[in-house]
Every structure is written in C-alpha cells, then in structure tokens.
Design an enzyme around this catalytic site. Structure first.
Site, PDB file in Angstrom:
ATOM      1  N   SER A 233      43.537  35.234  38.231  1.00  0.00           N
ATOM      2  CA  SER A 233      43.806  35.841  36.982  1.00  0.00           C
ATOM      3  C   SER A 233      45.036  35.231  36.084  1.00  0.00           C
ATOM      4  O   SER A 233      45.090  33.995  35.814  1.00  0.00           O
ATOM      5  CB  SER A 233      44.277  37.260  37.071  1.00  0.00           C
ATOM      6  OG  SER A 233      44.398  38.048  35.927  1.00  0.00           O
TER       7      SER A 233
ATOM      8  N   HIS B   8      37.001  42.007  37.976  1.00  0.00           N
ATOM      9  CA  HIS B   8      38.071  40.889  38.022  1.00  0.00           C
ATOM     10  C   HIS B   8      38.832  41.223  39.407  1.00  0.00           C
ATOM     11  O   HIS B   8      39.282  39.936  39.724  1.00  0.00           O
ATOM     12  CB  HIS B   8      38.932  41.250  36.798  1.00  0.00           C
ATOM     13  CG  HIS B   8      40.088  40.434  36.377  1.00  0.00           C
ATOM     14  ND1 HIS B   8      39.633  38.914  36.221  1.00  0.00           N
ATOM     15  CD2 HIS B   8      41.213  40.621  36.448  1.00  0.00           C
ATOM     16  CE1 HIS B   8      40.879  38.568  36.204  1.00  0.00           C
ATOM     17  NE2 HIS B   8      42.141  39.432  36.267  1.00  0.00           N
TER      18      HIS B   8
ATOM     19  N   ASP C  17      33.763  39.750  33.360  1.00  0.00           N
ATOM     20  CA  ASP C  17      34.242  40.167  34.404  1.00  0.00           C
ATOM     21  C   ASP C  17      34.912  41.621  34.482  1.00  0.00           C
ATOM     22  O   ASP C  17      35.611  42.029  35.397  1.00  0.00           O
ATOM     23  CB  ASP C  17      34.970  39.248  35.529  1.00  0.00           C
ATOM     24  CG  ASP C  17      36.326  39.208  35.078  1.00  0.00           C
ATOM     25  OD1 ASP C  17      36.848  39.744  33.824  1.00  0.00           O
ATOM     26  OD2 ASP C  17      37.325  38.300  35.581  1.00  0.00           O
TER      27      ASP C  17
END
Length: 699
Positions: A274, A654, A601
C-alpha cells in the site's frame, strides 16, 4: 456429518456477507431509539419533574407478584438494539470457535494446505533476507508521553490492538493521535511512536490479520527474526519527517546492511504494501543521496543490497479516496452509513460530531497528502476523457454484467449500451457537484477558473464557533457556494480546491510531497526530497539486476470519482459538503451512492497500481534508465467459498490479499531465489495494458 456441517457453514457465510446491510439496519433502528425520542420531546407538553420521575420509575418497576420476565411489548427500544448487537457478537464468537476447533473435532475435515508447508515439502528453503514494509494505518502506535487524560496508557497501543480507548475516552484518544497542525510533528506534551518488531503489523485488531499469514508461511520455509524484519514507522508523518523525528530511514538502512552481512552477503527482498510502496520508493532515493538530506549510501547501494522489490497493492499514483478523506472525511462506506443514520453522527446533543473530529485528525496527517492522485490530467483524465473509459465498465463490473447476462438469458450485447458506457464514463472529473455535472459533455459545463473563484472568496475573520474543529469553520457559506459554481474538478484543478478548503494542511504537506509529472528529470530541483515518492518525478536507482513486481488484486469495484452536494446543515462546526448518496442509477452501473467505480482492489484503482510496471518503468525509460525488469502479477478476486476460508485464500482485496495463497507463494519463491521469469512473467486479468496506452507520457 462433515458434509452437513460444510453446507451449514457455507450458508452462514452467505448470511454474513450481508453484514453491511445488517449493520445499517441496526444503525437505522438505533437512530430511532436515540433520535426520535429527542424529536418528540420538543413537542411534549410540560410536566412536573415529579410526574416525569414517576413515569420513568414505572417503566422499570415490576409488580412483586408477577414473574421476573417481561412481555415483548414491555421491552424498551434501546434494550432491543443492544440485544441485537449482543446476539451478533455471540454468533460471531461461536463461528470463530468452530473455525478453530472443527478440524480437531472432525479429523476428516481438512483445511487447504498452507503454501509454506507445501513448498517446504518441495524442498524450498529460506535464502534471501526479507524486509516487510507496512502501509498506512496498518502499523501499531503506542503512547510514550501524554496529557493527564491518558494516565495509565504508557506504552500501550493507541492504534492497533483492541481499540478499547475509543470507547473509554474518545476525545483524549483523538487528541493523542493528532499531530501538530503547523509542523506535522508531535504536539506539545505528546509522544506517540510506532510499535517495533513483527508484532507491529502482524494483526491490526484481534483476529484481523495483516502480515500474520505471510509471516507464518515464511516461517514454514525457515525464516525467523534473524533473516526477516518488519520496517515499522509512524505512518502519520511525511516520509522525510520519519527520518527527522525517529531516524526510521537510517534504521532501515542499517538493518538491511546488517541482514546482508549476517546472511552470507545475500541481497534483500523488500515487500512493501500500500502506502509502504511509496515510502520505500522514497527510501531508494534517500539512501543513495548525500548527507545530511540523504543516507549517504552513494550510487550502487541499492544494486549491492536489494535483489527484488515485491510491491503489494501499490498506490504508486495515488488513490482518489484520499480526496474524499480531505474534503469530507468520507468514502463509500462512510457515506452509506451516514445516509442510513443522517443525524446520528452529527448530533450535538451527545457531542458526537464524528466526522468533524475525524477530519480534524486526518488533516494533521501528512501521509494522507502523499496519497493524492499524481500525474495530473495526463494520468487521471480531463473533463472529457480518462484512461479507463474504454475498458472499465466492461471489466471492472465484469461480475455484475455477467450476472445480468444470466438473468437476461445472455441477451446483454446491445451495441447501443456500449456506446452509452463510453459517453457516460467521465472519470476525469474526480469531484463533481451534482450527478448531471458528472455526466454531461464538457461543452455544457460553465467552466470558471478555480483560481479566480478561490482568490475572490473571503474567509471569515470571526466566528460564533468556540473552537475550530475543521478549517471549514473559517469559511463563509457564500465562499462554499462559490466553490461549487465550478461544477467539476479534475486532477489539475483539484489542487486549487484543496488549497482553499484545507489551507494549513496543504501548505504544510506540499513542502514534503509533489503530485506532478516531470518534464526534465535532469533539472536540479528534482533532487529535493519532496519528489522522491512520486514515480513520475524521480529516477529509479542504477541497479540493472534488480527486479520490481507490481502485485495487486483486480475484479473489485474501486472508488474513482465522486458526486458531491452542499450539506443541508449550516450549523456551526458542520462540514458544508458531503457525498451525494442519492446520485445513483447510471446506465453503465458504475455510479452507486454518489461514487463512480472502476476496476481495482477496493482501495487502489488498477491504473495507479499497475501503470509504472506496465509502461512507466517497462524497459529502459527516463524513469528507469538502467532498465530494471518489471513484472505485473495480478490476482483475480474470488470471495471466500465458506466461513472456514476466513477472509479468503484467493482474495484480491487491498488488505486481504496478504492472505492470498498465490501471492504468498510468489513471495516465498522469490525470497528463496526465484526470478520473475521463473514465476511465469506477467499475469494480467485487467485492462491495464490498454489503459497504459491511453496515457500519453514521454518515456
């Protein structure tokens, strides 16, 4: 018996998939419990205090000659509300118990074999040291110094863990998570620091894994703390401030050098996730830059110490939801809950004002600014076009259209529908005020230069509000209306809007971050650290043998642009704009609840996660002059088939992707010495190749 249990657990799993609807129903019910009595109380005739007290007591008193149980109609509304919540909690714990102990009770009932165990049996062993780099909000934070209200919390987690302090002392908790609005560092008298070690980000909350599954599988093939490291940092700070305050970048440099030497001079495999991807990109420039701004490693440091970078869920080019967080502290989920209970979170009677408090905290975190869309209109599109418009409504909603075609006996190939999709998908308008403004041709929009609007607007010099919860308190209602006169904002004009509604935040954060597209990377200005985390304004290190992977999930509708409206409330301290939850029903199915969705995602759109590996860094480019090899490894999202899969072994979401068995196997094989070619090269399910071709960038 095993088959019967599987069927029942699968049914329960399908039931839990409706958790959002259940939660929203509870909110609606509790809203009636809390809010309706307040509304009625304003019109009730005045009664004496004694009569009110007598009535209140009579509700709870039970005649002694009656049984202790009460009839259903005697239960108060609030009792029912908490009984429902209690029932759901007990059900959840029962299911959790079954998940953990069912294999022991029934020997014939087996879960899927862990990738680490299977690869260990195939002879795979630990080889390269591994460094894990967590992203935003997933790392734990603990208190080292605080105000009197934080007594008893020394070195206890304020973020991550049980989050019990939210309920015990919420305002104190928020105060200690905030940073100084002028410096972006610690407020006076408060020190909150990142938790260290693997426990910093293995679990976000009890039972909610982040890195735990990957760590467990790495351990199966021989990894432990001598060859595996969690590079935790205070994710609230700007990347350079993590070095200025905590020396986090220096510690990461020294740890990589130590792992390299103590593991037989084997290069490190970095696994950022991320926002950690952007943080590690900043580190790559910092570590080779000269001191005192950089780490002094010199050219060649990355080539010597790093074998591969396996970016998971990368937010290279930012995420549109960061815009919504700054504008109104919202996203699709928050907007949905807010619509179900419109008065509850803003209720001044109980002092909630949830969104105002959350916004005040968010705007002190410079890391939020790092996630704003990068590359301007070239990447994210203008008023008329965007790179996704040719593909997204066919691919991001593949599941949706697939189910629709089944319902219509396969008759879903109307060419007129395809034309409508192309005309309506104007994702370049990241923020639109009104559904019509998000759809009509740009020729029908009254365009006003945002700088003229914002420069002509005035900020209030005084206010009746006692405290400024958000920077909106300094704006007049007229100023907000003038801002909305420009009906659509793109990635280029959005910056001016954010500078107006959040001036302190942007002024502070823009010293540390840039979101543009470099014309000439040889310009000396790009040696400044604020450009280092933007892949379109920085150059990769000279490390031709290094490999870069972009691994991310696809097949989940992901936030791309928003339809806003002026808030109906003009109360003091209220947030004047919010997502228009009523904006719905576009022909292409990509607009729902005021949010336009594309493929991704669930957090990062495909174009942000995959463009650099698909085109920006592919081969020798001005962003990658040494020709570092890049690979795209997409994971098609598949929801869990039953409760026993937890959050899924094939999830592309995610965070849940960190438990994806295919991704875990990729990481383990690369850590054990495999190359990207040996993994199979690119694996693409989305339209990232076509999207990349739509982005016209000089390479």
């Amino acid at each position: 018996l095993t088959t019967a249990l599987q069927v029942n657990l699968s049914a329960i799993s399908n039931y839990l998939d409706c958790k959002v609807r259940i939660f929203s129903s509870i909110l609606q019910y509790c809203k009636l419990c809390f809010l309706e009595p307040l509304k009625r109380s304003s019109v009730v005739t005045h009664e004496s205090f004694d009569k009110k007290q007598e009535k209140a007591v009579s509700v709870y008193e039970k005649p002694k000659h009656k049984k202790s149980s009460r009839d259903d109609n005697e239960w108060r509304c609030i009792d029912n509300c908490f009984w429902i919540i209690g029932f759901l909690c007990i059900t959840w714990w029962l299911l959790l118990f079954l998940c953990n102990f069912l294999p022991a009770i029934l020997p014939g009932f087996k879960l899927a074999e862990l990738p680490g165990s299977r690869l260990k049996n195939e002879g795979l062993n630990a080889h390269h040291p591994v460094v894990l780099v967590p992203g935003i909000v997933t790392g734990g934070l603990e208190l080292w110094e605080g105000k009197p209200c934080s007594e008893g919390l020394f070195r206890k987690r304020l973020w991550g863990g049980s989050f019990s302090e939210i309920f015990k002392r919420p305002l104190c908790w928020l105060e200690h998570l905030s940073l100084d609005n002028e410096t972006g560092l610690d407020p006076p008298g408060i020190r909150v620091r990142a938790v260290t070690g693997l426990v910093a980000a293995d679990y976000f909350a009890p039972g909610y894994f982040v890195w735990a599954n990957l760590i467990e599988n790495l351990a199966k093939i021989g990894y432990e703390q001598k060859n595996m490291y969690m590079a935790s940092y205070d994710w609230r700070l700007s990347f350079q401030n993590t070095e200025i305050r905590d020396q986090s970048l220096s510690r990461l440099k020294r740890k990589i050098e130590l792992l390299y030497v103590t593991n037989g001079y084997k290069k490190v495999v970095a696994v950022p996730h991320s926002m950690g991807v952007n943080y590690f990109l900043h580190f790559l420039k910092w570590v080779e830059a000269p001191t005192p701004i950089g780490g002094g490693g010199g050219p060649g440091w990355c080539a010597k110490h790093i074998k591969a970078i396996m970016n998971i869920g990368p937010a290279f080019l930012g995420v549109p939801k960061a815009v919504a967080n700054i504008l109104s502290a919202e996203g699709k989920d928050v907007a949905f809950i807010r619509a179900m209970a419109p008065g509850l979170f803003d209720l001044e009677t109980f002092g909630f004002q949830t969104f105002q408090h959350v916004m005040r905290v968010f705007r002190t975190w410079d890391s939020i600014i790092s996630l704003l869309p990068k590359g301007g209109e070239t990447v994210w599109g203008d008023l008329n076009r965007s790179p996704e418009e040719e593909n997204v409504c066919h691919s991001a909603k593949t599941q949706y259209l697939h189910y629709s075609s089944k319902e219509n006996n396969g008759n879903n190939t109307n060419p007129q529908r395809s034309i409508q999709v192309k005309e309506l998908a104007k994702y370049g308008r990241l923020v639109s005020f009104g559904k019509v403004a998000s759809e009509v041709p740009s020729s029908q929009l009254s365009f006003i230069d945002p700088k003229k609007i914002l420069n002509g607007s005035t900020r209030t010099s005084s206010t009746s509000c006692e405290d400024f919860l958000t920077e909106y308190n300094g704006l007049s209602r007229e100023s907000i209306k003038r801002v909305t006169e420009n009906k659509a904002y793109t990635a280029r004009t959005l910056t001016d809007l954010l500078r107006f509604v959040a001036p302190k935040t942007m002024q502070r954060a823009e010293v540390h971050f840039s979101h543009g597209l470099a014309d000439n990377l040889e310009d000396p200005k790009y040696s400044h650290y604020k450009y280092w985390s933007n892949p379109l304004e920085t150059i990769l290190p000279d490390a031709p043998d290094m490999e870069i992977f972009c691994s991310y999930g696809v097949g989940i509708p992901t936030e791309r642009s928003y339809v806003y409206k002026i808030s109906p409330s003009d109360r003091c301290k209220s947030i004047p704009i919010q997502i228009d939850i009523s904006a719905d029903g576009s022909d292409n199915g990509c607009l729902s609840g005021g949010v336009y969705f594309v493929d991704g995602d669930e957090s990062v759109p495909v174009v942000s996660a995959g463009f650099m590996c698909a085109k920006g860094w592919r081969g020798k480019t001005r962003f990658n002059p040494s020709g570092i090899t890049t690979y795209i490894r997409e994971h098609q999202h598949k929801p869990p088939a039953s409760l026993l899969e937890g959050r899924g072994t094939e999830s592309g979401a995610h965070v849940d992707i960190l438990g994806n068995f295919a991704l875990i196997e990729d990481v383990l094989r690369v850590a054990a010495g495999a190359s990207g070619t040996e993994l199979g090269g690119d694996r693409v399910y989305s339209g990232i190749t076509e999207m990349s071709e739509q982005i016209n960038i000089q390479l």
